[in-house]
Design a protein around this motif. Sequence first.
Motif, PDB file in Angstrom:
ATOM      1  N   ILE A  72       0.821  -1.222   0.000  1.00  0.00           N
ATOM      2  CA  ILE A  72       0.000   0.000   0.000  1.00  0.00           C
ATOM      3  C   ILE A  72       0.854   1.271   0.000  1.00  0.00           C
ATOM      4  O   ILE A  72       0.327   2.365  -0.148  1.00  0.00           O
ATOM      5  CB  ILE A  72      -1.031   0.055   1.161  1.00  0.00           C
ATOM      6  N   SER A  73       2.180   1.105   0.163  1.00  0.00           N
ATOM      7  CA  SER A  73       3.018   2.310   0.075  1.00  0.00           C
ATOM      8  C   SER A  73       3.534   2.533  -1.353  1.00  0.00           C
ATOM      9  O   SER A  73       4.253   3.489  -1.628  1.00  0.00           O
ATOM     10  CB  SER A  73       4.178   2.251   1.079  1.00  0.00           C
ATOM     11  N   GLU A  74       3.135   1.639  -2.283  1.00  0.00           N
ATOM     12  CA  GLU A  74       3.551   1.843  -3.680  1.00  0.00           C
ATOM     13  C   GLU A  74       2.762   2.992  -4.307  1.00  0.00           C
ATOM     14  O   GLU A  74       1.666   3.322  -3.857  1.00  0.00           O
ATOM     15  CB  GLU A  74       3.372   0.533  -4.468  1.00  0.00           C
ATOM     16  N   SER A  75       3.342   3.565  -5.383  1.00  0.00           N
ATOM     17  CA  SER A  75       2.782   4.824  -5.898  1.00  0.00           C
ATOM     18  C   SER A  75       1.365   4.688  -6.464  1.00  0.00           C
ATOM     19  O   SER A  75       0.573   5.621  -6.393  1.00  0.00           O
ATOM     20  CB  SER A  75       3.719   5.407  -6.960  1.00  0.00           C
ATOM     21  N   GLY A  97      -4.495   0.620  10.662  1.00  0.00           N
ATOM     22  CA  GLY A  97      -4.925   1.964  11.074  1.00  0.00           C
ATOM     23  C   GLY A  97      -3.732   2.838  11.450  1.00  0.00           C
ATOM     24  O   GLY A  97      -3.632   3.999  11.030  1.00  0.00           O
ATOM     25  N   VAL A  98      -2.811   2.268  12.218  1.00  0.00           N
ATOM     26  CA  VAL A  98      -1.630   3.023  12.659  1.00  0.00           C
ATOM     27  C   VAL A  98      -0.772   3.400  11.453  1.00  0.00           C
ATOM     28  O   VAL A  98      -0.330   4.545  11.301  1.00  0.00           O
ATOM     29  CB  VAL A  98      -0.796   2.199  13.684  1.00  0.00           C
ATOM     30  N   SER A  99      -0.579   2.417  10.561  1.00  0.00           N
ATOM     31  CA  SER A  99       0.273   2.638   9.398  1.00  0.00           C
ATOM     32  C   SER A  99      -0.305   3.734   8.495  1.00  0.00           C
ATOM     33  O   SER A  99       0.424   4.620   8.023  1.00  0.00           O
ATOM     34  CB  SER A  99       0.400   1.304   8.660  1.00  0.00           C
ATOM     35  N   LEU A 100      -1.624   3.698   8.271  1.00  0.00           N
ATOM     36  CA  LEU A 100      -2.245   4.742   7.431  1.00  0.00           C
ATOM     37  C   LEU A 100      -2.260   6.081   8.161  1.00  0.00           C
ATOM     38  O   LEU A 100      -2.034   7.135   7.565  1.00  0.00           O
ATOM     39  CB  LEU A 100      -3.678   4.325   7.057  1.00  0.00           C
TER      40      LEU A 100
END
Length: 221
Positions: A72-75, A97-100
Motif C-alpha cells: 500500500i506504500s507503492e505509488s 490503522g496506525v500505518s495509514l
Amino acid sequence: MNLVLLGAPGSGKGTQAELISKKYGWPHISTGEIFRNIKAGKSSLAEAVKGYIDRGQLVPDSITVDIVEQRISESDCERGFLLDGFPRSIYQAEILGVSLGRRGMGIDCVLYLALSDEAIIRRLEARRVCPGCGRDYNLVTQPPKENGKCDACGTQVARRVDDNIKIIRERLDVYRKETQPLVDYYIKKKVLSEIDASKTIEEVSVSVKEFIDLKCDVHRT
Ligand code: AMP
C-alpha cells in the motif's frame, strides 16, 4: 478512497473487488492472491505459506503485515486502494490503522458482504478458478461456456486446494473467530456498510456502487 471488502470466504469479495477496481481505477490488493503467487514459487517462504493455505489457517502476522504495508506504500495506491482479504483480525486492523494514520490517511469505507454459512459452503464447493488467469467460476450459476475451459484464456478450470469441505469448515471457523469481530470494530468507527451477498453478482454490484458513490460524495464535501 481507501476501501476494505470484508466477508467470509466465498462471499464474493474477489469478484466485486475486480468490478470496483475496473470501474473506479483503484488497485485491487488481494492478500489471498499474493500468497497463492508466493506459494507457487520455490523458497522456504513458499513452503511455509503453502502449509498455512492448504490447512485453511491464517498466514502469521509477522509475514502478512509487512507484505501489505509494502504494497500500500507503492505509488499506484496514492489515490486510493481496495483491500480484499485484509485485515482478517482486530490486530491486523489496528496495525493498518496506525500505518495509514502515520501518513494522514485511514480506511474510508468497509463494505461487509454478509452471507449465511450454508450459502458459503454451497458456493465454495461449486467454485472453480482458472489457474492461467485467475478468473472465478461457479459450476451452478456461472460455469465456463465450453467444456470446463476458461472463457478468457482457454485453460482448464480447477478447484482451489483449500475449497474442499474439511478445509472450508476450518476456514469458516477461523473467519468466525478472527475476522467476524471486525464487523463491530468498523461499525464503531462508522465506516461499515452491510450488503446482502446472497443476491446475484449484478445485484450486489449495484449496491456496492451505491455505497461507494455515497461515500465518495461525503469524502469530497
Ligand atoms: P483468500 O483467497 O482470501 O480466501 O485467502 C486464501 C488464504 O490465504 C487464507 O486461507 C490464508 O491462509 C491466507 N491469507 C489471505 N489473507 C490473509 C490475511 N490477511 N492474514 C493471514 N492469512 C491470509
